[in-house]
Design an enzyme around this catalytic site. Structure first.
Site, PDB file in Angstrom:
ATOM      1  N   THR A 131     -17.846   5.702 -44.699  1.00  0.00           N
ATOM      2  CA  THR A 131     -17.003   4.619 -44.503  1.00  0.00           C
ATOM      3  C   THR A 131     -16.390   4.396 -45.884  1.00  0.00           C
ATOM      4  OG1 THR A 131     -18.309   3.717 -42.741  1.00  0.00           O
ATOM      5  CG2 THR A 131     -16.899   2.008 -43.889  1.00  0.00           C
ATOM      6  N   GLU A 151     -16.873   7.028 -33.638  1.00  0.00           N
ATOM      7  CA  GLU A 151     -17.281   5.819 -33.581  1.00  0.00           C
ATOM      8  C   GLU A 151     -18.162   5.062 -32.359  1.00  0.00           C
ATOM      9  OE1 GLU A 151     -17.753   3.628 -36.738  1.00  0.00           O
ATOM     10  OE2 GLU A 151     -15.769   4.346 -36.765  1.00  0.00           O
ATOM     11  N   ASP A 158     -22.008   4.120 -32.658  1.00  0.00           N
ATOM     12  CA  ASP A 158     -22.374   3.033 -33.122  1.00  0.00           C
ATOM     13  C   ASP A 158     -22.544   1.931 -31.897  1.00  0.00           C
ATOM     14  OD1 ASP A 158     -22.195   3.635 -35.774  1.00  0.00           O
ATOM     15  OD2 ASP A 158     -20.392   2.307 -36.279  1.00  0.00           O
ATOM     16  N   SER A 218     -21.413  -2.570 -39.138  1.00  0.00           N
ATOM     17  CA  SER A 218     -22.171  -3.296 -40.433  1.00  0.00           C
ATOM     18  C   SER A 218     -21.014  -3.746 -41.506  1.00  0.00           C
ATOM     19  CB  SER A 218     -23.117  -2.456 -41.063  1.00  0.00           C
ATOM     20  OG  SER A 218     -24.190  -2.127 -40.114  1.00  0.00           O
TER      21      SER A 218
HETATM   22  N1  GLY Z   1     -19.541   3.023 -38.656  1.00  0.00           N
HETATM   23  C1  GLY Z   1     -19.981   2.212 -39.752  1.00  0.00           C
HETATM   24  C2  GLY Z   1     -20.133   0.801 -39.407  1.00  0.00           C
HETATM   25  O1  GLY Z   1     -19.042   0.446 -38.659  1.00  0.00           O
HETATM   26  O2  GLY Z   1     -20.751  -0.154 -40.037  1.00  0.00           O
END
Ligand code: GLY
Length: 564
Positions: A374, A413, A416, A446
């Site tokens: 990220t 994503e 997640d 996060s």
């Molecule tokens: N993909 C990392 C986050 O959204 O925390």
């Protein structure tokens, strides 16, 4: 003894900054990783992207203008995480009395999504794991609400970067590795030298002409340059090619939202951070709330007592994170989590001499591994308006899928979300309900873009990549600045610790110096299992005596100060 050693490291870093000072009237100090100026600072993972943002500040743009321009530039110069095919969060603290605002441009689950769509697992490097991208809509919304310069002026610098190319430097090695691993032909064609038949050298120039054309459409039409028309057609065709889920309907119905930031206080500072669908702000609030009950400063930054209290506050916050947090448009988040009374209760539950076994805080609930890949950047302008932006493709280079003919990478994503409804076990199966997949829901994150304010003025801007370690990195940096009053460079460079409830162990990063071996021994005696681990890239800003100080974390990061 520990402090003496850390102080020595600090003195060295300060000398290093001073020796590289470039004296201009308005930029008081600047090397690649440090910048101090009076007219604003941009700190990101890429020097080129920070320079794009600083140039926008020099043209009279505000912090949001610069943040948008930096974000588009990172999509060119830092393709493993910078993006237009992913999503993220932008926290804005205006300087004109308006309330802070949080732009949620997290990806959402496609309309065809079902709770058990990934029950069979499998590689996440393909079309089926792509969430509906939010970055362009988020930047457009931020611009509508706060921007001052014309939209096109914010995107065109990145069109030029993509079309003229940029020198790869440290990116060369990472790209060579990614191309070698990739099974996506378009990725190899776009990001490989000679289509992947040769190796990039650090001095090579990467030109991204398809991405340049896509950015031109975005520059001209905003959302309509991405969510409908040619770009959208190419994206939907790509989905059909790889059996992905995203349709034109998904793209047309995507919306970024303005949300209320999570708001707390710590030692007289107001702290603003990320609300759900991120877990970051709530977990940070719990940890700071617990730690405020102890005089850490008098115990010392590296004392076993302080470290024990930080570890125990992390353990408790991460247990609540796993139990309760998900997209608040779909699940009820208990309001007590962010109250000072609850933090006091948790503080009272800490045994000052012994580690709490994580099992004691409840059965293991979740262990979704969020990727480290990220990126975070921080911006402040001459008026003190600040932006803290963290965005992501999830894994490095996301799904690894480049949209054919459009030149941009798509996220993965969807990983997640909790993917195994009702089945949670020690083998890593995850089934807790708050973060299960529902069509149009946003996956728990996060990411923790954070801003601290004192007497109405921004004093600190921070955030980090690092998957679930992000929240702990932000806590480490925040304590270093607001509790231990370190310089920004020291606060960012200091060793970090990381504990996430499960696995029940403490990750130490940067504690290799033998002066820390006593500390590790004492923590072990208390019952902590200490291992190496952690991460982060906390590109941060501190405001001190009217000066804006920026510090890039990674050796390859960039901090740029505006010159007028
Ligand atoms: N993909 C990392 C986050 O959204 O925390």
């Amino acid at each position: 003894m520990l402090c003496a050693s850390v102080r020595t490291v600090r003195r060295l870093s300060l000398l290093c900054v001073l020796s590289l000072t470039v004296a201009t009237p308005n930029v008081l100090a600047q090397d690649q990783r440090n910048a101090t100026g009076e007219y604003g600072v941009v700190v990101s993972r890429s020097v080129e992207a920070s320079n794009v943002g600083a140039a926008i500040l020099e043209q009279g743009g505000n912090a949001v203008d610069a943040a948008i321009a930096t974000g588009f530039a990172l999509a060119v110069t830092y393709p493993s995480a910078g993006n237009i095919g992913g999503g993220g969060f932008m926290l804005v603290h205006p300087s004109d009395g308006r309330d802070p605002a949080f732009v949620d441009y997290r990806e959402k689950a496609p309309l065809a999504s079902t709770e058990d769509m990934y029950i069979d697992g499998g590689s996440r490097k393909n079309h089926r794991w792509v969430g509906v991208p939010g970055t362009v809509a988020g930047f457009v919304l931020a611009h509508e609400q706060f921007g001052t310069l014309p939209w096109e002026d914010l995107v065109m610098p990145s069109v030029r970067l993509a079309e003229d190319g940029f020198v790869l430097k440290s990116l060369a090695q990472g790209l060579n590795r990614a191309v070698e691993r990739s099974e996506n032909d378009e990725f190899k064609r776009v990001y490989g030298k000679g289509g992947g038949t040769q190796l990039w050298q650090a001095s090579d120039r990467l030109v991204l002409s398809d991405l340049g054309s896509t950015l031109r459409r975005i520059a001209r039409w905003g959302n309509d340059g991405f969510y409908v028309g040619e770009t959208a057609d190419l994206l939907v065709t790509e989905m059909v090619r790889g059996d992905g889920y995203i349709t034109q309907n998904d793209l047309s119905s995507y919306a970024a939202f303005i949300r209320e930031p999570i708001r707390t206080t710590f030692r007289g500072n107001e702290i603003f951070s990320a609300p759900p669908p991120s877990s970051g702000g709530i977990a940070l609030t719990i940890m700071l709330g617990i730690l405020e009950n102890f005089d850490l400063k008098s115990k010392g930054r590296w004392s076993p007592e302080t470290m024990h209290l930080i570890i125990e506050s992390m353990r408790r916050a991460y247990a609540d994170r796993a139990r309760y947090l998900g997209d608040s448009d779909f699940v009820e988040i208990p309001v007590h989590l962010t109250t000072k009374g609850y933090a006091r209760e948790l503080a009272a539950s800490i045994d000052p001499r012994h580690a709490t076994m994580s099992e004691k805080l409840g059965p293991r609930l979740t262990e979704v591994e969020e990727s480290q890949e990220t990126t975070h950047y921080s911006v402040i302008d001459r008026t003190g308006m600040a932006v803290s932006n963290t965005y992501t493709l999830e894994q490095g280079y996301g799904s690894g899928v480049v949209v054919t003919g459009a030149g941009f990478l798509l996220n993965n994503e969807m990983g997640d979300f909790n993917r195994n409804p009702g089945v949670t076990n020690r083998q890593g199966s995850i089934g807790t309900s708050a973060n299960l997949i529902v069509a149009e829901k946003r996956m728990l994150s996060s990411m923790t873009p954070t801003i601290a304010v004192r007497d109405g003025k921004v004093v600190m801007v921070t955030g980090s990549p690092g998957g679930r370690t992000i929240i702990n990195t932000v806590l480490n940096v925040t304590l270093n600045i607001l509790e231990f009053e370190m310089s920004l460079r020291d606060a960012v460079d200091a060793p970090r610790l990381n504990m996430q409830w499960f696995p029940d162990r403490v990750g130490f990063q940067g504690f290799d110096d033998p002066v820390f071996s006593d500390l590790v021994k004492q923590l072990t005696v208390m019952g902590h299992r200490v291992t190496s681990g952690g991460g982060g890239d906390a590109n941060s800003i501190l405001v001190k005596d009217g000066l804006f100080i920026g510090a890039a974390d990674n050796q390859n990061g960039g901090a740029s100060a505006a010159r007028r």
